[in-house]
Design a protein around this motif. Structure first.
Motif, PDB file in Angstrom:
ATOM      1  N   THR A 297      90.742  85.777 114.889  1.00  0.00           N
ATOM      2  CA  THR A 297      89.773  85.347 113.888  1.00  0.00           C
ATOM      3  C   THR A 297      89.625  86.440 112.844  1.00  0.00           C
ATOM      4  OG1 THR A 297      87.845  86.218 115.041  1.00  0.00           O
ATOM      5  CG2 THR A 297      88.503  83.965 115.582  1.00  0.00           C
TER       6      THR A 297
ATOM      7  N   TYR B 217      90.025  85.450 100.229  1.00  0.00           N
ATOM      8  CA  TYR B 217      90.393  85.262 101.631  1.00  0.00           C
ATOM      9  C   TYR B 217      91.114  86.506 102.160  1.00  0.00           C
ATOM     10  CZ  TYR B 217      90.031  80.171 100.718  1.00  0.00           C
ATOM     11  OH  TYR B 217      89.613  78.902 100.380  1.00  0.00           O
TER      12      TYR B 217
ATOM     13  N   CYS C  81      86.988  92.704 105.494  1.00  0.00           N
ATOM     14  CA  CYS C  81      87.555  91.715 106.408  1.00  0.00           C
ATOM     15  C   CYS C  81      87.408  92.266 107.818  1.00  0.00           C
ATOM     16  CB  CYS C  81      89.019  91.476 106.077  1.00  0.00           C
ATOM     17  SG  CYS C  81      89.891  90.364 107.215  1.00  0.00           S
TER      18      CYS C  81
ATOM     19  N   LYS D 266      87.035  87.310 109.234  1.00  0.00           N
ATOM     20  CA  LYS D 266      85.876  86.900 108.453  1.00  0.00           C
ATOM     21  C   LYS D 266      85.643  87.879 107.319  1.00  0.00           C
ATOM     22  CE  LYS D 266      81.157  85.210 108.772  1.00  0.00           C
ATOM     23  NZ  LYS D 266      80.027  84.885 109.649  1.00  0.00           N
ATOM     24  N   GLU D 267      85.498  87.335 106.130  1.00  0.00           N
ATOM     25  CA  GLU D 267      85.242  88.138 104.948  1.00  0.00           C
ATOM     26  C   GLU D 267      83.743  88.320 104.730  1.00  0.00           C
ATOM     27  OE1 GLU D 267      88.689  85.253 104.486  1.00  0.00           O
ATOM     28  OE2 GLU D 267      86.554  85.121 104.957  1.00  0.00           O
ATOM     29  N   SER D 268      83.361  89.473 104.217  1.00  0.00           N
ATOM     30  CA  SER D 268      81.964  89.711 103.873  1.00  0.00           C
ATOM     31  C   SER D 268      81.888  90.566 102.621  1.00  0.00           C
ATOM     32  CB  SER D 268      81.214  90.381 105.029  1.00  0.00           C
ATOM     33  OG  SER D 268      81.820  91.610 105.366  1.00  0.00           O
TER      34      SER D 268
ATOM     35  N   GLY E 150      90.836  83.828 107.145  1.00  0.00           N
ATOM     36  CA  GLY E 150      89.388  83.781 107.203  1.00  0.00           C
ATOM     37  C   GLY E 150      88.883  82.556 106.464  1.00  0.00           C
ATOM     38  N   GLN E 151      87.584  82.336 106.513  1.00  0.00           N
ATOM     39  CA  GLN E 151      86.983  81.159 105.877  1.00  0.00           C
ATOM     40  C   GLN E 151      86.851  81.328 104.367  1.00  0.00           C
ATOM     41  OE1 GLN E 151      83.306  81.222 108.093  1.00  0.00           O
ATOM     42  NE2 GLN E 151      82.234  82.426 106.541  1.00  0.00           N
TER      43      GLN E 151
ATOM     44  N   THR F 206      85.245  83.963 101.020  1.00  0.00           N
ATOM     45  CA  THR F 206      83.932  84.281 100.483  1.00  0.00           C
ATOM     46  C   THR F 206      83.977  84.158  98.960  1.00  0.00           C
ATOM     47  OG1 THR F 206      82.128  85.902 100.482  1.00  0.00           O
ATOM     48  CG2 THR F 206      84.346  86.801 100.331  1.00  0.00           C
TER      49      THR F 206
END
Lengths: 122, 108
Positions: free
Chosen positions: A3, A96, A22, A5-7, A113-114, A116
């Motif tokens: 998995t 991404y 990431c 995930k970006e922030s 990732g989903q 951002t």
């Protein structure tokens, strides 16, 4: 299970520097051949490759953005950070991060990732 | 950076086949072409890698090929859930990579 995930900030002002993180799990950037890349997509437009960092700290950048982009890995935190300086409204996009595997050529992204959304506006 | 040109849109009826081309503007396409499916407001999904290899879980209706400076993605037995945007991606030389311009697939 891999998995990513970006922030980071949703809104940045023109001329500011964007920093995106990431955070990933299910693989290690200590593994030979593995990499993490950043891709962006302006609203309603095509995907754009931005940068890649590999397990051995080899880094590659989109030529047109090379002077503004920096990619860095923090292996201990399982994170990859992208910075883009001197932000402009044309940099508004969904950003991404994605995993490049060891299998085959490795020149592809098998997990994403989903994304951002980053908006550049004063 | 070399561009990868795709048709803006293709369409087909359920059960039929469609083929999306991805043409490199200069020299041959490397043997490192991959294809991604993207539904609206979703992250891209890998469908084909290294020209013609299919990841686990991707239906065998999806196939890839390459000839000279053009790579292709064929969707056989088109289904409604195949309606999406599709992007090719390739190594572009000198340690750079590039995505194609994108193709909207419409199931009639």
């Amino acid at each position: 299970q891999i998995t990513l995930k970006e922030s980071g900030p949703t809104l940045v002002k023109p001329t500011q520097t964007l920093t995106l993180t990431c955070t990933f799990s299910g693989f290690s950037l200590r593994t030979s051949g593995v990499g993490v890349g950043w891709i962006r997509q302006p609203p309603g437009k095509a995907l754009e490759w931005l940068a890649l960092v590999y397990w051995d700290d080899d880094k590659h950048y989109r030529p047109s953005l090379k002077r503004r982009l920096t990619i860095a890995k923090d292996t201990s935190k399982n994170q990859v950070v992208l910075t883009l300086t001197n932000m402009d409204p044309v940099d508004t996009a969904t950003y991404y991060c994605a995993h490049t595997p060891v299998d085959g050529s490795g020149y592809y992204f098998d997990h994403w990732g989903q994304g951002t959304l980053v908006i550049v506006s004063s | 950076q070399s561009a990868l040109t795709q048709p803006r849109s293709v369409s087909g009826s359920p059960g039929h086949s469609v083929t999306i081309s991805c043409t490199k503007t200069s020299s041959d396409v490397y043997n490192y072409v991959s294809w991604y499916q993207q539904h609206p407001d979703k992250a891209p999904k890998l469908m084909i890698y290294d020209v013609n290899k299919r990841p686990s879980g991707v239906p065998d209706r999806f196939s890839g090929s390459k000839s000279g400076n053009t790579a292709s993605l064929t969707i056989s037995g088109l289904q409604t859930e195949d309606e999406a945007d599709y992007y090719c991606y390739s190594y572009a030389g000198k340690n750079t990579f590039v995505f194609g311009t994108g193709t909207r697939v419409t199931v009639l």
